[in-house]
Design an enzyme around this catalytic site. Structure first.
Site, PDB file in Angstrom:
ATOM      1  N   TYR A  25      12.302   7.558  15.448  1.00 44.54           N
ATOM      2  CA  TYR A  25      11.948   7.475  13.720  1.00 44.54           C
ATOM      3  C   TYR A  25      13.188   8.209  12.878  1.00 44.54           C
ATOM      4  O   TYR A  25      13.836   7.896  12.104  1.00 44.54           O
ATOM      5  CB  TYR A  25      10.790   7.865  13.436  1.00 44.54           C
ATOM      6  CG  TYR A  25      10.449   7.766  11.930  1.00 44.54           C
ATOM      7  CD1 TYR A  25      10.305   6.705  11.383  1.00 44.54           C
ATOM      8  CD2 TYR A  25      10.362   9.008  11.250  1.00 44.54           C
ATOM      9  CE1 TYR A  25       9.766   6.445  10.123  1.00 44.54           C
ATOM     10  CE2 TYR A  25      10.053   8.837   9.760  1.00 44.54           C
ATOM     11  CZ  TYR A  25       9.789   7.625   9.213  1.00 44.54           C
ATOM     12  OH  TYR A  25       9.547   7.673   7.987  1.00 44.54           O
TER      13      TYR A  25
ATOM     14  N   ASN B 203      11.744   0.104   0.740  1.00 43.48           N
ATOM     15  CA  ASN B 203      10.554   0.775   1.226  1.00 43.48           C
ATOM     16  C   ASN B 203      10.092   0.468   2.506  1.00 43.48           C
ATOM     17  O   ASN B 203       9.492   1.547   3.385  1.00 43.48           O
ATOM     18  CB  ASN B 203       9.732   0.914   0.244  1.00 43.48           C
ATOM     19  CG  ASN B 203       8.470   1.921   0.526  1.00 43.48           C
ATOM     20  OD1 ASN B 203       8.673   3.134   0.756  1.00 43.48           O
ATOM     21  ND2 ASN B 203       7.177   1.403   1.014  1.00 43.48           N
TER      22      ASN B 203
ATOM     23  N   ASP C  25       9.275 -10.261   6.812  1.00 43.70           N
ATOM     24  CA  ASP C  25       9.461  -9.422   7.832  1.00 43.70           C
ATOM     25  C   ASP C  25      10.916  -8.922   7.504  1.00 43.70           C
ATOM     26  O   ASP C  25      11.622  -9.655   7.607  1.00 43.70           O
ATOM     27  CB  ASP C  25       9.224 -10.001   9.147  1.00 43.70           C
ATOM     28  CG  ASP C  25       9.597  -8.885  10.228  1.00 43.70           C
ATOM     29  OD1 ASP C  25       9.997  -7.603   9.842  1.00 43.70           O
ATOM     30  OD2 ASP C  25       9.125  -9.237  11.408  1.00 43.70           O
ATOM     31  N   VAL C  26      11.484  -7.532   7.281  1.00 38.10           N
ATOM     32  CA  VAL C  26      12.417  -7.316   6.687  1.00 38.10           C
ATOM     33  C   VAL C  26      13.599  -7.407   8.018  1.00 38.10           C
ATOM     34  O   VAL C  26      14.695  -7.048   7.764  1.00 38.10           O
ATOM     35  CB  VAL C  26      12.649  -5.818   6.028  1.00 38.10           C
ATOM     36  CG1 VAL C  26      11.818  -6.094   4.649  1.00 38.10           C
ATOM     37  CG2 VAL C  26      11.907  -5.034   6.663  1.00 38.10           C
TER      38      VAL C  26
ATOM     39  N   ASP D  90       5.982  -7.547   1.476  1.00 35.83           N
ATOM     40  CA  ASP D  90       5.265  -6.818   2.574  1.00 35.83           C
ATOM     41  C   ASP D  90       5.119  -7.752   3.837  1.00 35.83           C
ATOM     42  O   ASP D  90       4.983  -9.003   3.441  1.00 35.83           O
ATOM     43  CB  ASP D  90       4.039  -6.031   2.083  1.00 35.83           C
ATOM     44  CG  ASP D  90       3.671  -4.600   2.889  1.00 35.83           C
ATOM     45  OD1 ASP D  90       3.460  -5.143   4.310  1.00 35.83           O
ATOM     46  OD2 ASP D  90       3.640  -3.686   2.420  1.00 35.83           O
TER      47      ASP D  90
ATOM     48  N   LYS E 167      16.106   6.832  10.435  1.00 33.60           N
ATOM     49  CA  LYS E 167      16.199   7.493   9.058  1.00 33.60           C
ATOM     50  C   LYS E 167      17.417   7.776   8.742  1.00 33.60           C
ATOM     51  O   LYS E 167      17.891   7.908   7.497  1.00 33.60           O
ATOM     52  CB  LYS E 167      14.840   8.250   8.874  1.00 33.60           C
ATOM     53  CG  LYS E 167      13.671   7.463   8.621  1.00 33.60           C
ATOM     54  CD  LYS E 167      13.694   6.399   7.556  1.00 33.60           C
ATOM     55  CE  LYS E 167      12.422   6.036   7.422  1.00 33.60           C
ATOM     56  NZ  LYS E 167      12.116   4.850   6.285  1.00 33.60           N
TER      57      LYS E 167
ATOM     58  N   ILE F 171       3.919  13.463   2.901  1.00 27.41           N
ATOM     59  CA  ILE F 171       3.200  12.746   1.640  1.00 27.41           C
ATOM     60  C   ILE F 171       1.899  12.411   2.172  1.00 27.41           C
ATOM     61  O   ILE F 171       1.650  11.420   3.194  1.00 27.41           O
ATOM     62  CB  ILE F 171       4.197  11.506   1.155  1.00 27.41           C
ATOM     63  CG1 ILE F 171       5.565  12.153   0.808  1.00 27.41           C
ATOM     64  CG2 ILE F 171       3.530  11.312  -0.076  1.00 27.41           C
ATOM     65  CD1 ILE F 171       5.754  13.079  -0.147  1.00 27.41           C
TER      66      ILE F 171
ATOM     67  N   THR G   6      -0.464   9.990   1.982  1.00 31.06           N
ATOM     68  CA  THR G   6      -0.858   8.496   1.934  1.00 31.06           C
ATOM     69  C   THR G   6      -2.092   8.256   2.773  1.00 31.06           C
ATOM     70  O   THR G   6      -2.298   9.104   3.678  1.00 31.06           O
ATOM     71  CB  THR G   6       0.468   7.619   2.121  1.00 31.06           C
ATOM     72  OG1 THR G   6       0.612   7.566   3.573  1.00 31.06           O
ATOM     73  CG2 THR G   6       1.492   7.858   1.518  1.00 31.06           C
TER      74      THR G   6
ATOM     75  N   ARG H 101       0.833  -1.189   0.013  1.00 28.52           N
ATOM     76  CA  ARG H 101      -0.037  -0.080   0.058  1.00 28.52           C
ATOM     77  C   ARG H 101       0.828   1.200  -0.102  1.00 28.52           C
ATOM     78  O   ARG H 101       2.113   1.001   0.181  1.00 28.52           O
ATOM     79  CB  ARG H 101      -0.969   0.036   1.106  1.00 28.52           C
ATOM     80  CG  ARG H 101      -0.146  -0.097   2.574  1.00 28.52           C
ATOM     81  CD  ARG H 101      -0.983   0.045   3.562  1.00 28.52           C
ATOM     82  NE  ARG H 101      -0.479  -0.266   5.071  1.00 28.52           N
ATOM     83  CZ  ARG H 101       0.248   0.802   5.835  1.00 28.52           C
ATOM     84  NH1 ARG H 101       0.609   1.684   5.091  1.00 28.52           N
ATOM     85  NH2 ARG H 101       0.674   0.249   6.810  1.00 28.52           N
TER      86      ARG H 101
END
Length: 269
Positions: free
Chosen positions: A175, A104, A77-78, A39, A179, A208, A210, A18
């Site tokens: 966060y 992403n 799961d990354v 995902d 990043k 953004i 979303t 998504r």
């Protein structure tokens, strides 16, 4: 005949069920690439009304296939390095090469005006680091050997304006720190992989709109956020996908180790 600059290329996009990840997967498909959609939950779009209303297929995998290219979807799961390795191996089995990787997958936790730098919840902070920074590292480390072998490839990591400048009150620090780590890692990886003909770059989205972030923006006040940008509007998924297109096609063949803010002028330095 329509030009497809990524015709027959193979791409892997994480966090693609998504939002921004979906936009990247569909843009790459529009450019002719076959896309592996990865995902944690391939149906996560159902969590947000705006995202659900945009869908034209059962999942993003179906939407990619509607564009006349091949696609497969995997729920991974990354934060699990072995799962990332298995994902790249599956992509190789299916397409015989990996030309593009978009890292992403990630995301924050808690409200955008919480989590101050001097009083972080370390359990939550560790989870944010694993999801964003470690997840990106796992993805890149898993793809790099295949790209080295073929002596080509384009990797795009995803940071945020939060990774380039701190909030004025020091909030959402977990966060932002994660990043910022992605930015540093991207620059190191670009130096290592450059001799193999691989470009590694980073995008840093701003506000953004979303489906998920719109919920947060409504709480803060969209007018305030819009007024902070030079362009006086929130960004769109397409705004970010445009930069992804640049970084994954031949237009960026002499660009590596760079960070491109997609923020409408929110960063003024």
């Amino acid at each position: 005949m329509e030009h497809k600059p990524l015709k027959d290329k193979a791409a892997v996009v994480t966090g693609a069920a998504r939002g921004l990840g979906r936009g990247y997967a569909l843009r790459l498909a529009d450019l002719g690439a076959h896309v592996v959609v990865a995902d944690l939950d391939l149906h996560s779009f159902t969590d947000f009304e705006m995202e659900k209303n945009q869908m034209t297929g059962e999942t993003v995998v179906e939407e990619v296939r509607q564009r006349g290219v091949r696609s497969s979807g995997y729920e991974i799961d990354v934060t699990d390095a072995k799962a990332c390795t298995a994902l790249m191996e599956k992509a190789m089995d299916e397409f015989g090469r990996i030309d593009i990787v978009i890292c992403n997958a990630g995301g924050g936790a808690g409200g955008l005006t919480e989590s101050f730098a001097s009083r972080l919840d370390m359990v939550q902070t560790r989870r944010i680091m694993e999801r964003n920074l470690y997840g990106t590292i796992h993805t890149c480390m898993s793809a790099s050997p295949f790209m080295k072998q073929q002596k080509s490839g384009k990797i795009v990591t995803v940071s945020s304006i939060a990774g380039l400048q701190g909030n004025v009150d020091g909030s959402y620090a977990h966060y932002g720190a994660a990043k910022a780590g992605i930015v540093g890692y991207t620059r190191y990886l670009a130096q290592e992989l450059g001799p193999y003909g691989i470009q590694v770059n980073c995008i840093a989205p701003g506000y953004i709109a979303t489906g998920r972030l719109n919920v947060q923006f409504e709480k803060i006040g969209k007018e305030k956020l819009e007024s902070d940008t030079a362009l006086k509007r929130l960004g769109t998924v397409e705004d970010c996908a445009n930069v992804i297109q640049f970084l994954t096609t031949g237009l960026s063949d002499y660009v590596t180790g760079q960070v491109i803010p997609v923020c409408g002028g929110l960063i003024r330095g």
